[in-house]
Design a protein around this motif. Structure first.
Motif, PDB file in Angstrom:
ATOM      1  N   GLY A  45      35.124  -6.953  32.123  1.00  0.00           N
ATOM      2  CA  GLY A  45      35.146  -7.438  30.732  1.00  0.00           C
ATOM      3  C   GLY A  45      35.198  -8.942  30.609  1.00  0.00           C
TER       4      GLY A  45
ATOM      5  N   GLY B  46      30.747 -10.126  29.175  1.00  0.00           N
ATOM      6  CA  GLY B  46      30.125  -9.664  27.932  1.00  0.00           C
ATOM      7  C   GLY B  46      30.748  -8.344  27.527  1.00  0.00           C
ATOM      8  N   ILE B  47      30.443  -7.922  26.303  1.00  0.00           N
ATOM      9  CA  ILE B  47      31.030  -6.674  25.791  1.00  0.00           C
ATOM     10  C   ILE B  47      29.950  -5.599  25.744  1.00  0.00           C
ATOM     11  CG2 ILE B  47      32.109  -5.600  23.793  1.00  0.00           C
ATOM     12  CD1 ILE B  47      33.410  -8.305  23.234  1.00  0.00           C
TER      13      ILE B  47
ATOM     14  N   ALA C 252      39.885   9.828  38.965  1.00  0.00           N
ATOM     15  CA  ALA C 252      40.959  10.815  38.755  1.00  0.00           C
ATOM     16  C   ALA C 252      41.548  10.691  37.356  1.00  0.00           C
ATOM     17  CB  ALA C 252      42.031  10.635  39.817  1.00  0.00           C
TER      18      ALA C 252
ATOM     19  N   ALA D 173      40.573   2.764  27.478  1.00  0.00           N
ATOM     20  CA  ALA D 173      41.759   3.601  27.269  1.00  0.00           C
ATOM     21  C   ALA D 173      43.023   2.971  27.854  1.00  0.00           C
ATOM     22  CB  ALA D 173      41.532   4.968  27.899  1.00  0.00           C
TER      23      ALA D 173
ATOM     24  N   ALA E 280      33.021  -1.403  33.383  1.00  0.00           N
ATOM     25  CA  ALA E 280      33.602  -2.735  33.602  1.00  0.00           C
ATOM     26  C   ALA E 280      34.384  -2.805  34.914  1.00  0.00           C
ATOM     27  CB  ALA E 280      34.502  -3.106  32.432  1.00  0.00           C
TER      28      ALA E 280
ATOM     29  N   GLU F 167      38.109   0.042  43.964  1.00  0.00           N
ATOM     30  CA  GLU F 167      37.664   0.579  42.677  1.00  0.00           C
ATOM     31  C   GLU F 167      38.494   0.138  41.485  1.00  0.00           C
ATOM     32  OE1 GLU F 167      37.761   4.808  43.482  1.00  0.00           O
ATOM     33  OE2 GLU F 167      39.919   4.909  43.203  1.00  0.00           O
ATOM     34  N   HIS F 168      39.659  -0.413  41.675  1.00  0.00           N
ATOM     35  CA  HIS F 168      40.510  -0.725  40.515  1.00  0.00           C
ATOM     36  C   HIS F 168      40.338  -2.137  39.996  1.00  0.00           C
ATOM     37  CE1 HIS F 168      43.397   2.640  42.013  1.00  0.00           C
ATOM     38  NE2 HIS F 168      42.291   3.110  41.465  1.00  0.00           N
TER      39      HIS F 168
HETATM   40  C1  FAD Z   1      46.144   8.480  37.000  1.00  0.00           C
HETATM   41  C2  FAD Z   1      45.040   7.481  37.229  1.00  0.00           C
HETATM   42  C3  FAD Z   1      44.042   7.798  38.142  1.00  0.00           C
HETATM   43  C4  FAD Z   1      43.000   6.876  38.358  1.00  0.00           C
HETATM   44  N1  FAD Z   1      42.010   7.225  39.231  1.00  0.00           N
HETATM   45  C5  FAD Z   1      40.982   6.381  39.440  1.00  0.00           C
HETATM   46  C6  FAD Z   1      39.938   6.732  40.342  1.00  0.00           C
HETATM   47  O1  FAD Z   1      39.943   7.813  40.943  1.00  0.00           O
HETATM   48  N2  FAD Z   1      38.942   5.847  40.509  1.00  0.00           N
HETATM   49  C7  FAD Z   1      38.897   4.648  39.842  1.00  0.00           C
HETATM   50  O2  FAD Z   1      37.954   3.875  40.024  1.00  0.00           O
HETATM   51  N3  FAD Z   1      39.889   4.292  38.993  1.00  0.00           N
HETATM   52  C8  FAD Z   1      40.915   5.120  38.769  1.00  0.00           C
HETATM   53  N4  FAD Z   1      41.917   4.759  37.905  1.00  0.00           N
HETATM   54  C9  FAD Z   1      41.876   3.454  37.238  1.00  0.00           C
HETATM   55  C10 FAD Z   1      41.225   3.449  35.824  1.00  0.00           C
HETATM   56  O3  FAD Z   1      41.284   4.734  35.233  1.00  0.00           O
HETATM   57  C11 FAD Z   1      39.763   2.979  35.888  1.00  0.00           C
HETATM   58  O4  FAD Z   1      39.713   1.617  36.243  1.00  0.00           O
HETATM   59  C12 FAD Z   1      38.997   3.153  34.571  1.00  0.00           C
HETATM   60  O5  FAD Z   1      37.662   2.801  34.782  1.00  0.00           O
HETATM   61  C13 FAD Z   1      39.524   2.301  33.429  1.00  0.00           C
HETATM   62  O6  FAD Z   1      38.959   2.779  32.223  1.00  0.00           O
HETATM   63  P1  FAD Z   1      39.646   2.501  30.812  1.00  0.00           P
HETATM   64  O7  FAD Z   1      38.775   3.048  29.758  1.00  0.00           O
HETATM   65  O8  FAD Z   1      41.042   2.951  30.799  1.00  0.00           O
HETATM   66  O9  FAD Z   1      39.571   0.914  30.755  1.00  0.00           O
HETATM   67  P2  FAD Z   1      40.710  -0.170  30.472  1.00  0.00           P
HETATM   68  O10 FAD Z   1      41.828  -0.009  31.413  1.00  0.00           O
HETATM   69  O11 FAD Z   1      41.017  -0.190  29.031  1.00  0.00           O
HETATM   70  O12 FAD Z   1      39.904  -1.481  30.832  1.00  0.00           O
HETATM   71  C14 FAD Z   1      39.486  -1.746  32.147  1.00  0.00           C
HETATM   72  C15 FAD Z   1      38.622  -3.017  32.149  1.00  0.00           C
HETATM   73  O13 FAD Z   1      37.418  -2.758  31.443  1.00  0.00           O
HETATM   74  C16 FAD Z   1      37.179  -3.737  30.452  1.00  0.00           C
HETATM   75  N5  FAD Z   1      36.434  -3.060  29.384  1.00  0.00           N
HETATM   76  C17 FAD Z   1      36.753  -1.909  28.760  1.00  0.00           C
HETATM   77  N6  FAD Z   1      35.782  -1.566  27.882  1.00  0.00           N
HETATM   78  C18 FAD Z   1      34.838  -2.525  27.972  1.00  0.00           C
HETATM   79  C19 FAD Z   1      33.588  -2.747  27.314  1.00  0.00           C
HETATM   80  N7  FAD Z   1      33.112  -1.896  26.406  1.00  0.00           N
HETATM   81  N8  FAD Z   1      32.871  -3.859  27.628  1.00  0.00           N
HETATM   82  C20 FAD Z   1      33.333  -4.721  28.574  1.00  0.00           C
HETATM   83  N9  FAD Z   1      34.497  -4.564  29.216  1.00  0.00           N
HETATM   84  C21 FAD Z   1      35.239  -3.485  28.922  1.00  0.00           C
HETATM   85  C22 FAD Z   1      38.574  -4.228  30.079  1.00  0.00           C
HETATM   86  O14 FAD Z   1      38.551  -5.542  29.537  1.00  0.00           O
HETATM   87  C23 FAD Z   1      39.271  -4.210  31.434  1.00  0.00           C
HETATM   88  O15 FAD Z   1      39.005  -5.371  32.151  1.00  0.00           O
HETATM   89  C24 FAD Z   1      42.981   5.633  37.672  1.00  0.00           C
HETATM   90  C25 FAD Z   1      44.005   5.332  36.767  1.00  0.00           C
HETATM   91  C26 FAD Z   1      45.027   6.237  36.541  1.00  0.00           C
HETATM   92  C27 FAD Z   1      46.094   5.888  35.560  1.00  0.00           C
END
Ligand code: FAD
Length: 459
Positions: A200, A203-204, A133, A71, A145, A415-416
């Motif tokens: 990421g 692998g996917i 969150a 996302a 990932a 975690e990020h």
């Molecule tokens: C308001 C807010 C609050 C947040 N709170 C937290 C929290 O409490 N804890 C926390 O840990 N994080 C938090 N985050 C960070 C973020 O939401 C997390 O890291 C989340 O896991 C990312 O998911 P995403 O789907 O948006 O992935 P993306 O941001 O799209 O991608 C993240 C990584 O995953 C990889 N990826 C995505 N899909 C795949 C797949 N299918 N196969 C392989 N690699 C893949 C991407 O290449 C990238 O490296 C927060 C972010 C925001 C904006």
């Protein structure tokens, strides 16, 4: 832009309608929640593992880069497409394939939104604890990932603790099966562990089997207001020292409280030094016992004010402020830099002081909130990258922040992830030999370096 030859082959795999080529469309996939850096050459939307495999085989043959994307809520630039990469989005792979109440697992595609997944399993009396969150927007693929943590980490751990097995496509387009659907499996190397948090780059992931728990039967939530940040940090230590394990134990400083109040008008005390929000869950009797123990501590912890939620509405109110902390801070300035330093819990108080000191010495605005029970703080720098002088001070302050976290026995990121934003700082935490060991894993799995280039390491 992609070479017309490659675009034609991608169209043969996906059809024109599942490829974005136009500039405005591609621009939408050029950033995550923190880093704005590069526009992709194209965006593709596979619907099956066969399509992912074909795209990766093509990438391997034609040598173009691929960046998986959930996302885009990441906070370290993980899904930002460097090197004219194509973005592979999982928006169209968002199905829950199975919920198995007998073996306590669910199987899902990577594009499932975390909150939707939590809600669906809860309808069957089951529980998926990882709770970033960002759950309303983030995807399971992105959580895996990044090995996402969240609000329930203190008691329940992080995403990795719930991944039983994964199906993935290698950078060469081959099928990989990692782990097993069983609770135990030690057949070969722990590749599930390796893939969780690999951002990421290896692998996917196209399918995951996630462990579930029975839904806790009861909960109790409480908000404690303290005059100083020190008192709040000390309260966290006292609760932990009692052997109480809340499912959530969160902290917000005065700066963040005021930002949340300006944004949401929840009635939080603007003059409070800090707020601690906690929740316990489990069997009714154990929740009552744990809450009674916490209440017995109140005379020692000396909060200025205590709010205990009596029903779901009040529980939601107690959590509303914490869940909107980042959004509230992000309204204040054009540039928001949220960090993710994590220290052993016993060092939390020291880390809080370091952050306060850094803010003072560099004359910067920093709002701090985070998962206090995990020792994981999110000092959030509110700045404007166009203000050269301030931007330089921010860079120096962040460097000092990372150094201090590591010196306190902590880590750059709880975690990020390291992604793009923290890659230059990885050598602060690991020596050359350790980083080389990580790089050699990357080279072994992705010899041409085609998957998510430029992340985690600076070459
Ligand atoms: C308001 C807010 C609050 C947040 N709170 C937290 C929290 O409490 N804890 C926390 O840990 N994080 C938090 N985050 C960070 C973020 O939401 C997390 O890291 C989340 O896991 C990312 O998911 P995403 O789907 O948006 O992935 P993306 O941001 O799209 O991608 C993240 C990584 O995953 C990889 N990826 C995505 N899909 C795949 C797949 N299918 N196969 C392989 N690699 C893949 C991407 O290449 C990238 O490296 C927060 C972010 C925001 C904006």
């Amino acid at each position: 832009m992609l070479a017309p030859r490659i675009l034609k082959k991608l169209e043969e795999i996906l059809g024109k309608e599942r490829i974005i080529e136009d500039w405005e469309g591609r621009l939408t996939y050029s950033y995550d929640a923190q880093v704005e850096e590069a526009v992709p050459a194209a965006v593709v939307f596979p619907q099956s593992d066969e399509e992912i495999a074909q795209i990766m085989k093509l990438a391997y043959e034609e040598e173009f880069y691929v960046v998986p994307r959930g996302a885009g809520t990441g906070l370290s630039g993980g899904s930002v497409p460097l090197n004219n990469a194509i973005v592979m989005s999982f928006e169209k792979m968002n199905k829950i394939l199975e919920i198995n109440g007998e073996d306590l697992y669910a199987v899902a595609q990577p594009g499932v939104i975390t909150l939707d997944f939590q809600n669906e399993v809860e309808k069957k009396g089951l529980f998926y604890p990882p709770d970033p969150a960002s759950a309303k927007a983030s995807t399971l693929g992105g959580n895996i990932a990044e090995n996402a943590g969240g609000l329930r980490g203190f008691k329940y751990g992080v995403t990795r603790d719930y991944v039983l097995s994964l199906k993935a496509i290698s950078p060469q387009g081959e099928q990989l099966k990692l782990g097993a659907k069983t609770i135990k499996s030690v057949s070969g190397y722990d590749l599930v562990g390796l893939f969780c948090g690999s951002e990421g780059t290896l692998g996917i992931v196209y399918e995951s089997t996630l462990k579930l728990l029975p839904l806790p039967e009861a909960w109790s939530a409480m908000l404690l207001v303290f005059s100083t940040l020190d008192e709040a940090a000390s309260a966290v230590s006292q609760i932990i020292a009692q052997g109480i394990v809340p499912s959530s134990l969160e902290l917000m400083d005065n700066f963040t409280i005021k930002a949340v109040e300006d944004y949401k008008h929840l009635g939080l005390p603007r003059d409070a030094g800090a707020i601690v929000i906690l929740e316990v869950d489990g069997y009714k009797e154990s929740v009552e016992r744990e809450m009674a123990k916490i209440e017995a501590l109140l005379t020692k912890m000396k909060p200025k004010e205590v709010k205990k939620a009596k029903d779901q509405k009040e529980r939601d109110d107690v959590w509303a402020g914490r869940r909107s902390a980042l959004a509230a801070l992000a309204r204040i300035s054009p540039t928001t830099l949220l960090e993710d330093v994590t220290v052993p819990r016993s060092r939390l108080s020291q880390m809080v002081h370091v952050i306060e000191d850094i803010a003072k010495r560099y004359n910067l605005r920093i709002g701090t909130f985070g998962h206090a029970g995990d020792g994981n703080l999110h000092p959030t720098f509110l700045t404007d990258w166009r203000n050269k002088d301030e931007w330089e001070r921010v860079q120096m302050a962040i460097e000092e922040l990372f150094t201090s976290a590591v010196e306190l026995g902590g880590t750059l990121s709880g975690e990020h992830g390291i992604g793009l934003a923290k890659a230059p700082f990885l050598p602060r935490e690991y020596n050359e030999a350790t980083i080389e060991a990580m790089k050699s894993i990357k080279r072994a799995l992705d010899p041409k370096g085609l998957l998510n280039p430029g992340k985690i390491f600076i070459d």
